[in-house]
Design an enzyme around this catalytic site. Structure first.
Site, mmCIF file in Angstrom:
data_model
loop_
_atom_site.group_PDB
_atom_site.id
_atom_site.type_symbol
_atom_site.label_atom_id
_atom_site.label_comp_id
_atom_site.label_asym_id
_atom_site.label_seq_id
_atom_site.Cartn_x
_atom_site.Cartn_y
_atom_site.Cartn_z
ATOM 1 N N GLY A 12 0.916 -1.283 0.321
ATOM 2 C CA GLY A 12 -0.426 -0.066 0.035
ATOM 3 C C GLY A 12 0.783 1.110 0.194
ATOM 4 O O GLY A 12 0.409 2.402 -0.522
ATOM 5 N N MET A 15 6.045 4.526 -4.184
ATOM 6 C CA MET A 15 8.149 4.802 -4.148
ATOM 7 C C MET A 15 7.827 5.157 -5.646
ATOM 8 O O MET A 15 7.548 5.377 -6.733
ATOM 9 C CB MET A 15 8.642 3.340 -4.558
ATOM 10 N N PRO A 16 8.532 6.487 -5.700
ATOM 11 C CA PRO A 16 9.156 6.427 -7.262
ATOM 12 C C PRO A 16 9.322 6.057 -8.574
ATOM 13 O O PRO A 16 10.774 5.301 -7.711
ATOM 14 C CB PRO A 16 10.416 7.991 -6.562
ATOM 15 N N LEU A 18 12.084 6.258 -9.464
ATOM 16 C CA LEU A 18 13.542 6.023 -11.025
ATOM 17 C C LEU A 18 14.067 6.767 -10.138
ATOM 18 O O LEU A 18 13.130 7.513 -8.929
ATOM 19 C CB LEU A 18 12.941 7.462 -11.955
ATOM 20 N N GLY A 19 14.803 6.281 -9.906
ATOM 21 C CA GLY A 19 15.716 6.779 -8.156
ATOM 22 C C GLY A 19 17.145 6.876 -8.903
ATOM 23 O O GLY A 19 17.885 6.788 -9.765
ATOM 24 N N LEU A 20 18.013 7.527 -7.553
ATOM 25 C CA LEU A 20 19.349 7.877 -7.858
ATOM 26 C C LEU A 20 20.394 6.963 -7.538
ATOM 27 O O LEU A 20 20.352 6.524 -5.757
ATOM 28 C CB LEU A 20 20.175 9.286 -7.659
ATOM 29 N N GLY A 21 21.489 6.301 -7.787
ATOM 30 C CA GLY A 21 21.909 4.537 -8.064
ATOM 31 C C GLY A 21 23.845 5.809 -7.076
ATOM 32 O O GLY A 21 23.641 6.746 -7.768
ATOM 33 N N ASP A 46 18.761 5.574 -4.013
ATOM 34 C CA ASP A 46 19.646 3.977 -3.646
ATOM 35 C C ASP A 46 21.181 4.181 -2.763
ATOM 36 O O ASP A 46 22.356 4.122 -3.818
ATOM 37 C CB ASP A 46 19.510 3.546 -4.568
ATOM 38 N N TYR A 51 28.436 -0.063 0.693
ATOM 39 C CA TYR A 51 29.042 1.461 -0.434
ATOM 40 C C TYR A 51 29.837 2.195 0.063
ATOM 41 O O TYR A 51 30.414 3.087 -0.639
ATOM 42 C CB TYR A 51 28.016 2.092 -1.198
ATOM 43 N N LYS A 80 20.701 -1.175 1.923
ATOM 44 C CA LYS A 80 21.105 -2.137 1.928
ATOM 45 C C LYS A 80 21.147 -3.592 3.224
ATOM 46 O O LYS A 80 22.355 -2.575 3.439
ATOM 47 C CB LYS A 80 21.215 -2.974 1.004
ATOM 48 N N HIS A 113 20.805 -7.642 0.563
ATOM 49 C CA HIS A 113 21.208 -6.979 -0.428
ATOM 50 C C HIS A 113 21.434 -8.376 -2.012
ATOM 51 O O HIS A 113 21.799 -8.209 -3.001
ATOM 52 C CB HIS A 113 23.095 -7.073 -0.605
HETATM 53 N N1 LIG Z 1 21.745 -4.752 -5.224
HETATM 54 C C1 LIG Z 1 22.854 -4.939 -5.991
HETATM 55 O O1 LIG Z 1 23.958 -5.390 -5.771
HETATM 56 C C2 LIG Z 1 23.535 -3.682 -7.108
HETATM 57 C C3 LIG Z 1 24.245 -3.418 -7.761
HETATM 58 C C4 LIG Z 1 24.467 -2.729 -9.059
HETATM 59 C C5 LIG Z 1 24.547 -1.781 -8.561
HETATM 60 N N2 LIG Z 1 23.469 -1.070 -7.623
HETATM 61 C C6 LIG Z 1 22.355 -0.047 -8.063
HETATM 62 O O2 LIG Z 1 21.927 0.573 -9.164
HETATM 63 C C7 LIG Z 1 22.929 2.214 -9.895
HETATM 64 C C8 LIG Z 1 23.228 1.572 -10.411
HETATM 65 O O3 LIG Z 1 24.293 0.358 -11.336
HETATM 66 P P1 LIG Z 1 25.894 0.805 -11.250
HETATM 67 O O4 LIG Z 1 25.680 1.905 -10.914
HETATM 68 O O5 LIG Z 1 26.360 -0.134 -11.477
HETATM 69 O O6 LIG Z 1 25.857 1.619 -13.135
HETATM 70 P P2 LIG Z 1 24.888 2.137 -14.201
HETATM 71 O O7 LIG Z 1 23.902 3.593 -13.049
HETATM 72 O O8 LIG Z 1 24.315 1.687 -15.374
HETATM 73 O O9 LIG Z 1 26.215 3.411 -14.634
HETATM 74 C C9 LIG Z 1 26.531 4.123 -13.891
HETATM 75 C C10 LIG Z 1 27.550 4.621 -14.790
HETATM 76 O O10 LIG Z 1 27.393 5.338 -16.258
HETATM 77 C C11 LIG Z 1 27.915 6.314 -16.520
HETATM 78 N N3 LIG Z 1 26.356 7.467 -16.326
HETATM 79 C C12 LIG Z 1 24.956 7.624 -15.924
HETATM 80 N N4 LIG Z 1 24.733 8.540 -16.260
HETATM 81 C C13 LIG Z 1 25.114 8.861 -18.135
HETATM 82 C C14 LIG Z 1 24.415 9.091 -19.093
HETATM 83 N N5 LIG Z 1 23.136 10.335 -18.962
HETATM 84 N N6 LIG Z 1 25.181 8.993 -20.347
HETATM 85 C C15 LIG Z 1 26.551 8.575 -20.091
HETATM 86 N N7 LIG Z 1 26.662 7.632 -19.283
HETATM 87 C C16 LIG Z 1 26.474 7.374 -18.095
HETATM 88 C C17 LIG Z 1 28.335 7.266 -15.053
HETATM 89 O O11 LIG Z 1 29.570 7.632 -14.919
HETATM 90 P P3 LIG Z 1 29.055 9.238 -13.970
HETATM 91 O O12 LIG Z 1 28.621 9.090 -12.328
HETATM 92 O O13 LIG Z 1 30.832 9.558 -13.851
HETATM 93 O O14 LIG Z 1 28.542 10.301 -14.857
HETATM 94 C C18 LIG Z 1 28.850 5.746 -14.636
HETATM 95 O O15 LIG Z 1 29.401 5.259 -14.598
HETATM 96 C C19 LIG Z 1 24.308 1.784 -8.422
HETATM 97 O O16 LIG Z 1 24.474 2.881 -8.554
HETATM 98 C C20 LIG Z 1 23.501 1.077 -6.961
HETATM 99 O O17 LIG Z 1 23.203 2.196 -6.551
HETATM 100 C C21 LIG Z 1 22.912 -2.601 -6.657
#
Ligand SMILES: NC(=O)c1ccc[n+]([C@@H]2O[C@H](COP(=O)([O-])OP(=O)(O)OC[C@H]3O[C@@H](n4cnc5c(N)ncnc54)[C@H](OP(=O)(O)O)[C@@H]3O)[C@@H](O)[C@H]2O)c1
Length: 318
Positions: A12, A15-16, A18-21, A46, A51, A80, A113
């Site tokens: 219920g 959640m938005p 789209l988020g910021l990783g 996120d 991290y 996480k 995680h």
């Molecule tokens: N639950 C899990 O096990 C798990 C695992 C991995 C990730 N995650 C979460 O998911 C999030 C996203 O995944 P991710 O960080 O691994 O990879 P991602 O978001 O797929 O890619 C991030 C990379 O893409 C670049 N980027 C961002 N926007 C861009 C754009 N508009 N055009 C071109 N390049 C762009 C970033 O560079 P800059 O930062 O230099 O701009 C960074 O190098 C993580 O940050 C984390 O919060 C969770």
């Protein structure tokens, strides 16, 4: 400022979509990224204990609350439970540690995680190994069902609003659901054009679990020109049509297939670019063209876990 819609979860709450990783966002960059993101409409952030940037993420959110830009209830903070804290007796300790790092009094969504637990040495030993040079961590034999039971208590105690999974495969998800008292609201898994998780998505939908799409840009690497889908003529043509970038097309695709993308960036212009995806819609032919680029390319294989571990999630097809 972009307004990101919310999606209703199976408990219920909302959640938005789209988020910021923030994975690999260094402590000195992440605060600026989070503040810039909030200024431009991001409300879902996120992070994770592992991290090492919860303190900076929390401080940035609190700064925006103090400035009057947002209220606490406007923010959807996800963090996480790390694998070293799977022992049920460690779960509340880990959650309180994250709350302390964040400087917040509740977490919106707390995810397990990974289904694999590691042995606990101390809170700062993220990857416990026999020797530094070892390839693999020392896994524990703790069943994620027991960890989940302890996570359920966190909801009851009001420390977290929702709980969820991350990196669970279909079989593990179903096994957990059969035993859970509190249902997971989401499973955060790798999901992008080259690994679109069709089967896991469909199965999760049946159970009312939404997939959060991590690595939505497949960890873009401009030097290696990877992933291919950001450089593919078909993606580029679609992007040109809408006056968008290939990254925006990739994020829009994930929204339209019903997942919650969490692109990471510490670059101001890209933080703005990645949220600017709510003013166009891909048609069904374009979705099909993007679907053709699915090749099962999994980037995050968690190479420090021995794939022979009982709960290693990526041996299954989905
Ligand atoms: N639950 C899990 O096990 C798990 C695992 C991995 C990730 N995650 C979460 O998911 C999030 C996203 O995944 P991710 O960080 O691994 O990879 P991602 O978001 O797929 O890619 C991030 C990379 O893409 C670049 N980027 C961002 N926007 C861009 C754009 N508009 N055009 C071109 N390049 C762009 C970033 O560079 P800059 O930062 O230099 O701009 C960074 O190098 C993580 O940050 C984390 O919060 C969770």
């Amino acid at each position: 400022m972009v307004r990101v819609p919310n999606i209703k979860l199976n408990n219920g709450l909302e959640m938005p979509v789209l988020g910021l990783g923030t994975y690999q966002s260094k402590p000195n960059e992440v605060a600026e990224a989070v503040k810039h993101a909030i200024d431009h409409g991001y409300r879902h952030i996120d992070t994770a204990f592992s991290y090492g940037n919860e303190k900076e993420v929390g401080a940035a959110i609190k700064e925006k609350i103090a400035e009057g830009v947002v209220k606490r209830e406007d923010i959807y903070l996800v963090t996480k439970l790390w694998c070293i804290h799977h022992d049920p007796s460690k779960v509340e300790h880990a959650c309180r540690k994250s709350l302390e790092n964040l400087g917040l009094d509740y977490i919106d969504l707390y995810l397990m995680h990974n289904p694999v637990g590691f042995v606990y040495v101390d809170d700062s030993t993220i990857l416990p190994k026999k020797q530094e040079s070892d390839e693999f961590v020392i896994a524990s034999d703790i069943d994620y069902l027991d960890t989940w039971k302890a996570m359920e208590q966190l909801v009851k105690k009001g420390l977290v609003r929702s709980i969820g999974l991350s990196n669970f495969n279909a079989e593990q998800t179903e096994r957990l659901l059969k035993n859970a008292e509190v249902k997971p609201v989401t499973n955060q898994v790798e999901c992008h054009i080259e690994l679109n998780q069709k089967k896991l998505r469909e199965l999760s939908k049946q159970y009312g679990i939404i997939l959060t799409a991590y690595c939505p840009l497949a960890q873009h690497n401009p030097v290696e020109k990877k992933p291919a889908f950001l450089y593919d003529d078909r993606t580029i043509a679609i992007a040109k049509k809408y006056n968008k970038t290939p990254a925006q097309v990739a994020i829009r695709y994930l929204l339209q297939i019903g997942t919650i993308p969490i692109p990471k960036s510490v670059t101001k212009s890209r933080i703005e670019e990645n949220i600017n995806v709510f003013d166009f819609e891909l048609n069904s032919d374009e979705i099909k063209i993007l679907e053709q680029q699915d090749c099962g390319n999994r980037i995050a294989r968690w190479p420090f876990i021995n794939p022979t571990e009982k709960y290693y999630p990526f041996n299954a097809e989905f």
